[in-house]
Design an enzyme around this catalytic site. Structure first.
Site, PDB file in Angstrom:
ATOM      1  N   GLY A 156     -11.727   0.622  -1.273  1.00  0.00           N
ATOM      2  CA  GLY A 156     -10.390   0.229  -0.809  1.00  0.00           C
ATOM      3  C   GLY A 156      -9.572  -0.414  -1.916  1.00  0.00           C
ATOM      4  N   GLY A 212      -5.791  -0.566  -1.786  1.00  0.00           N
ATOM      5  CA  GLY A 212      -5.191  -1.293  -0.669  1.00  0.00           C
ATOM      6  C   GLY A 212      -4.630  -2.653  -1.052  1.00  0.00           C
ATOM      7  N   GLN A 213      -4.148  -3.363  -0.029  1.00  0.00           N
ATOM      8  CA  GLN A 213      -3.436  -4.629  -0.258  1.00  0.00           C
ATOM      9  C   GLN A 213      -4.284  -5.645  -1.040  1.00  0.00           C
ATOM     10  OE1 GLN A 213      -2.924  -7.238   3.080  1.00  0.00           O
ATOM     11  NE2 GLN A 213      -1.118  -8.239   2.228  1.00  0.00           N
ATOM     12  N   ILE A 257     -16.009   6.165   2.313  1.00  0.00           N
ATOM     13  CA  ILE A 257     -17.181   5.360   2.695  1.00  0.00           C
ATOM     14  C   ILE A 257     -17.857   5.869   3.974  1.00  0.00           C
ATOM     15  CG2 ILE A 257     -16.458   3.261   1.467  1.00  0.00           C
ATOM     16  CD1 ILE A 257     -15.876   2.058   4.304  1.00  0.00           C
ATOM     17  N   TYR A 314     -10.388  -3.246  16.189  1.00  0.00           N
ATOM     18  CA  TYR A 314     -10.549  -3.868  14.864  1.00  0.00           C
ATOM     19  C   TYR A 314     -11.400  -5.140  14.982  1.00  0.00           C
ATOM     20  CZ  TYR A 314      -8.998  -6.275  10.538  1.00  0.00           C
ATOM     21  OH  TYR A 314      -8.924  -6.936   9.341  1.00  0.00           O
ATOM     22  N   LYS A 337     -15.059  -6.187  13.497  1.00  0.00           N
ATOM     23  CA  LYS A 337     -15.243  -7.367  12.636  1.00  0.00           C
ATOM     24  C   LYS A 337     -16.420  -8.216  13.133  1.00  0.00           C
ATOM     25  CE  LYS A 337     -12.856  -6.045   9.737  1.00  0.00           C
ATOM     26  NZ  LYS A 337     -13.262  -5.859   8.346  1.00  0.00           N
ATOM     27  N   ILE A 360      -2.651 -11.937   5.117  1.00  0.00           N
ATOM     28  CA  ILE A 360      -2.509 -12.138   3.671  1.00  0.00           C
ATOM     29  C   ILE A 360      -1.109 -11.716   3.215  1.00  0.00           C
ATOM     30  CG2 ILE A 360      -3.449 -11.565   1.395  1.00  0.00           C
ATOM     31  CD1 ILE A 360      -5.464 -13.085   3.169  1.00  0.00           C
TER      32      ILE A 360
END
Ligand code: AKB
Length: 325
Positions: free
Chosen positions: A13, A16-17, A59, A148, A152, A178
């Site tokens: 990733g 990504g951000q 992945i 999501y 987690k 974030i």
């Protein structure tokens, strides 16, 4: 457990951000050639491409990870590839596949090769409406209502299972929202706290997709990167927790964020048009107790709302003037 050295790092990733800025910081610390950046499809930035190795992997496809792990002799993985909360509600199957089956692939590869360490991010999305919303404790109710969030919680449990059962060094934090100036987030509920800065600079107005009084825990990217790497470098003997550290720095409402931006851009106007992401935000904590992270590995954030806002507007303002926003 004795702590193995981290020499060759893989970041999934990495386009990504968080991954994009994390990769650059890891390259600065451990050497450009020692940090392999990977992405699935999105074209990497020139900065990422020109500063060190880059490969495309998926992945959810174990062989593609195994190939780069063996080719580059990887001993440490930061698994930053993920589907976030809002997209996860639109595509729950994909969310499960990437966040859980992808993570499982990573853990199995790490296990088979007896690698040094793995970072697996969790999120405030692990909590749910039954969790105390103010100063949410480290140990509390984990009954999320999003796919999501479900991934987690399962990811935290899986990480701790591999630690106990197979003696693998797995570490992770529950990230708040974030705020970043380099790469836009994609598909999260807290994305408004980044979009608002871009829109304030470009158009002096923003329509926010959560209500003005919605309060969520947030963090500025430099603190996020520092926290992530500090945890990975912490002495394992001092860690009582592993995959599930609460991590906090600031909490504010969407309206407070808009007001802070207005101090710098007086003509800025924010309106509010809540959509399906409001219900997700309402199921998450407002503030977080991160005393375990502070005690076990010395976590201490640097930025608050005024300092993060000033820095964001300076960075984005510069990019806007250069025609790069
Ligand atoms: C999201 O909004 O989905 C993420 C998160 C808080 O994990 N930014």
């Amino acid at each position: 457990m004795s702590q193995k050295q981290m020499k060759k790092i893989l970041v999934t990733g990495a386009v990504g951000q968080i991954g994009s800025e994390l990769t650059m910081e890891l390259r600065k610390r451990y050497g450009n050639d020692n940090v392999l950046a990977t992405g699935r499809k999105t074209k990497p930035s020139e900065t990422l491409l020109n500063s060190g190795p880059f490969e495309f992997i998926d992945i959810t496809n174990r062989e593609t990870i195994e190939k780069v792990v063996d080719d580059y002799d990887i001993d440490t993985i930061y698994n930053m590839a993920a589907i976030l909360s809002a997209v996860g509600e639109e595509r729950p199957k994909v969310c499960w596949n990437v966040n859980i089956n992808g993570m499982y692939n990573i853990l199995e590869i790490v296990h088979e090769r007896e690698m040094a360490r793995v970072f697996v991010p969790s999120s405030i999305a692990a909590f749910g409406p039954e969790t105390p919303r103010e100063n949410t404790p480290q140990e509390t109710v984990l009954k999320p209502k999003t796919m999501y969030g479900v991934t987690k919680v399962a990811g935290e449990l899986l990480g701790d299972y591999y630690f106990k059962r197979f003696n693998l060094d797995i570490r992770g934090v529950r990230y708040p929202g974030i705020i970043s100036s380099e790469t836009l987030p994609g598909g999260g509920t807290t994305d408004y706290a980044v979009e608002i800065f871009y829109e304030a600079i470009k158009h002096k107005r923003y329509t926010c997709f959560v209500k003005e009084d919605t309060v969520l825990p947030m963090m500025y990217m430099p603190d996020c990167i520092k926290g992530t790497i500090d945890l990975m470098e912490a002495d394992i003997k001092k860690l009582k927790h592993h995959s599930d550290f609460n991590l906090a720095s600031m909490s504010f409402s969407a309206g407070e964020l808009a007001a802070e931006i207005k101090k710098h851009i007086p003509e800025f106007k924010c309106s509010y048009k809540p959509d399906f992401r409001q219900a997700i935000a309402d199921s998450w904590p407002k503030s977080i107790d991160d005393s375990a992270a502070r005690k076990e590995w010395g976590w201490k954030p640097t930025y608050d709302l005024p300092t993060a806002t000033k820095d964001m507007l300076e960075k984005l303002g510069k990019r806007y003037e250069e025609g790069n926003l």
